[in-house]
Scaffold this motif. Structure first.
Motif, mmCIF file in Angstrom:
data_model
loop_
_atom_site.group_PDB
_atom_site.id
_atom_site.type_symbol
_atom_site.label_atom_id
_atom_site.label_comp_id
_atom_site.label_asym_id
_atom_site.label_seq_id
_atom_site.Cartn_x
_atom_site.Cartn_y
_atom_site.Cartn_z
ATOM 1 N N CYS A 120 12.627 -18.320 11.394
ATOM 2 C CA CYS A 120 12.551 -19.340 10.631
ATOM 3 C C CYS A 120 13.842 -20.403 11.999
ATOM 4 N N GLU B 28 12.783 -21.977 14.240
ATOM 5 C CA GLU B 28 11.652 -23.001 13.848
ATOM 6 C C GLU B 28 10.323 -22.593 14.401
ATOM 7 N N HIS B 29 10.150 -21.069 15.341
ATOM 8 C CA HIS B 29 8.978 -20.635 15.860
ATOM 9 C C HIS B 29 7.593 -19.813 14.674
ATOM 10 N N LEU B 30 6.766 -21.328 14.240
ATOM 11 C CA LEU B 30 5.893 -21.149 13.914
ATOM 12 C C LEU B 30 5.207 -20.141 14.122
ATOM 13 N N ASP B 31 4.776 -20.287 15.402
ATOM 14 C CA ASP B 31 3.935 -19.071 16.062
ATOM 15 C C ASP B 31 4.537 -17.866 15.794
ATOM 16 N N VAL C 7 6.722 -16.454 13.413
ATOM 17 C CA VAL C 7 6.745 -16.452 11.554
ATOM 18 C C VAL C 7 5.463 -15.970 11.729
ATOM 19 N N LYS C 8 4.411 -16.872 12.549
ATOM 20 C CA LYS C 8 2.518 -16.441 11.199
ATOM 21 C C LYS C 8 2.837 -14.977 11.444
ATOM 22 N N ALA D 11 14.705 -21.740 6.363
ATOM 23 C CA ALA D 11 13.068 -22.620 6.441
ATOM 24 C C ALA D 11 14.111 -24.355 6.103
ATOM 25 N N ASN E 242 12.872 -27.966 7.461
ATOM 26 C CA ASN E 242 11.060 -27.272 8.123
ATOM 27 C C ASN E 242 8.969 -27.386 6.859
ATOM 28 N N ASP F 299 6.298 -27.191 7.043
ATOM 29 C CA ASP F 299 5.394 -25.712 7.508
ATOM 30 C C ASP F 299 5.635 -24.456 7.544
ATOM 31 N N LEU F 300 7.503 -24.690 7.948
ATOM 32 C CA LEU F 300 7.857 -22.973 7.289
ATOM 33 C C LEU F 300 7.575 -22.751 5.994
ATOM 34 N N ILE G 125 3.961 -21.632 5.032
ATOM 35 C CA ILE G 125 3.462 -20.236 5.023
ATOM 36 C C ILE G 125 4.450 -19.523 4.280
#
Length: 288
Positions: A168, A171-174, A176-177, A199, A204, A206-207, A210
């Protein structure tokens, strides 16, 4: 080193001989072995080994040739070094192993070779793990591989917190998912600071979304007494997002999803797809 006294002299001589044979590493600047491994010069590396060069030499910061090869993704050099007796879990001055370095560089092939040679996925407590390194660099494929082979999702580094904190903050969203879908604790705390605080600090949206979908607590307070929303700019997209979540309670369906995933447990999450329930429910529970 004293070599003049009978038995003790023999033992000291043996230790000295062992040192020069390369049975143990010793302090040095980067050697030709390090350079060959770093640059992927497989022929030169083979010749050095054939001529008796030690593959476990360490630099002043405890970096071995295997560390160098993994940092650069030099797969063939990694194979050769390990075949020649390189220590698969050697640690540098920061506590990083070759697997950490391969994870940071995103070299899945190097990671697989190291794992085949017994590399440890989970290090001692409070040090950065290979999973931390993969999340820090945003290497989603490496994150998946490490989780598949048993990486501890809650490994806690004294500086960075959990891998989820790291993903987070960077900021590596992939990543994190993947972590959340695999069962990472969304509300794990580092000095009471959660991933949602991170986040919010990086603004961010989007973070934030999710994390909340996976049960992130928008009211959690860190060691400074601040909620995630306190780290956003007034009227910004991230501030409005958190304001919405603070005012609106979770839907019944969302609460049910979180409760069911918690009941299944981290080890059972990958079995959700095998449940005898409608595909739409499986997709919902799996966040697909």
């Amino acid at each position: 080193m004293e070599l003049t006294d009978g038995g003790s002299g023999t033992e000291s001589a043996a230790a000295l001989s062992s040192l020069f044979r390369g049975d143990i590493g010793f302090w040095a600047d980067r050697t030709p072995v390090h350079e060959a491994a770093r640059q992927g010069h497989i022929g030169q590396l083979q010749q050095l080994i054939d001529n008796g060069a030690c593959v476990n030499l360490v630099t002043v910061d405890s970096i071995t040739p295997l560390h160098e090869a993994c940092l650069q993704g030099q797969t063939q050099c990694v194979k050769l070094l390990l075949s020649a007796g390189a220590q698969v879990d050697a640690r540098n001055i920061d506590g990083s192993t070759p697997l950490c370095d391969a994870s940071a560089s995103g070299s899945v092939d190097c990671m697989k070779i190291l794992l085949e040679h017994g590399a440890k996925v989970n290090p001692p407590l409070y040090t950065a793990s290979p999973l931390h390194e993969a999340c820090m660099s945003g290497k989603a494929e490496c994150v998946r591989l490490l989780i598949d082979v048993g990486a501890n999702l809650e490994a806690h580094d004294c500086h960075f917190g959990t891998p989820l904190h790291v993903a987070c903050a960077r900021e590596h969203l992939d990543c994190v998912k993947i972590l959340l879908n695999s069962g990472a604790n969304v509300n794990a705390a580092k000095l009471h600071e959660t991933a949602l605080h991170h986040a919010s600090k990086v603004k961010n949206k989007d973070l934030i979304k999710i994390l909340v979908e996976f049960g992130g607590n928008v009211y959690a307070r860190d060691n400074r007494g601040k909620k995630p929303a306190d780290y956003t700019w007034p009227s910004s997209a991230s501030a409005k997002c958190l304001e919405y979540y603070e005012k609106m309670p979770m839907s019944l369906s969302q609460l049910c999803r979180l409760s069911l995933r918690k009941a299944v447990g981290q080890r059972g999450l990958n079995k959700i797809a095998k449940l005898n329930i409608p595909p739409r429910l499986i997709a919902f529970l799996s966040y697909n």
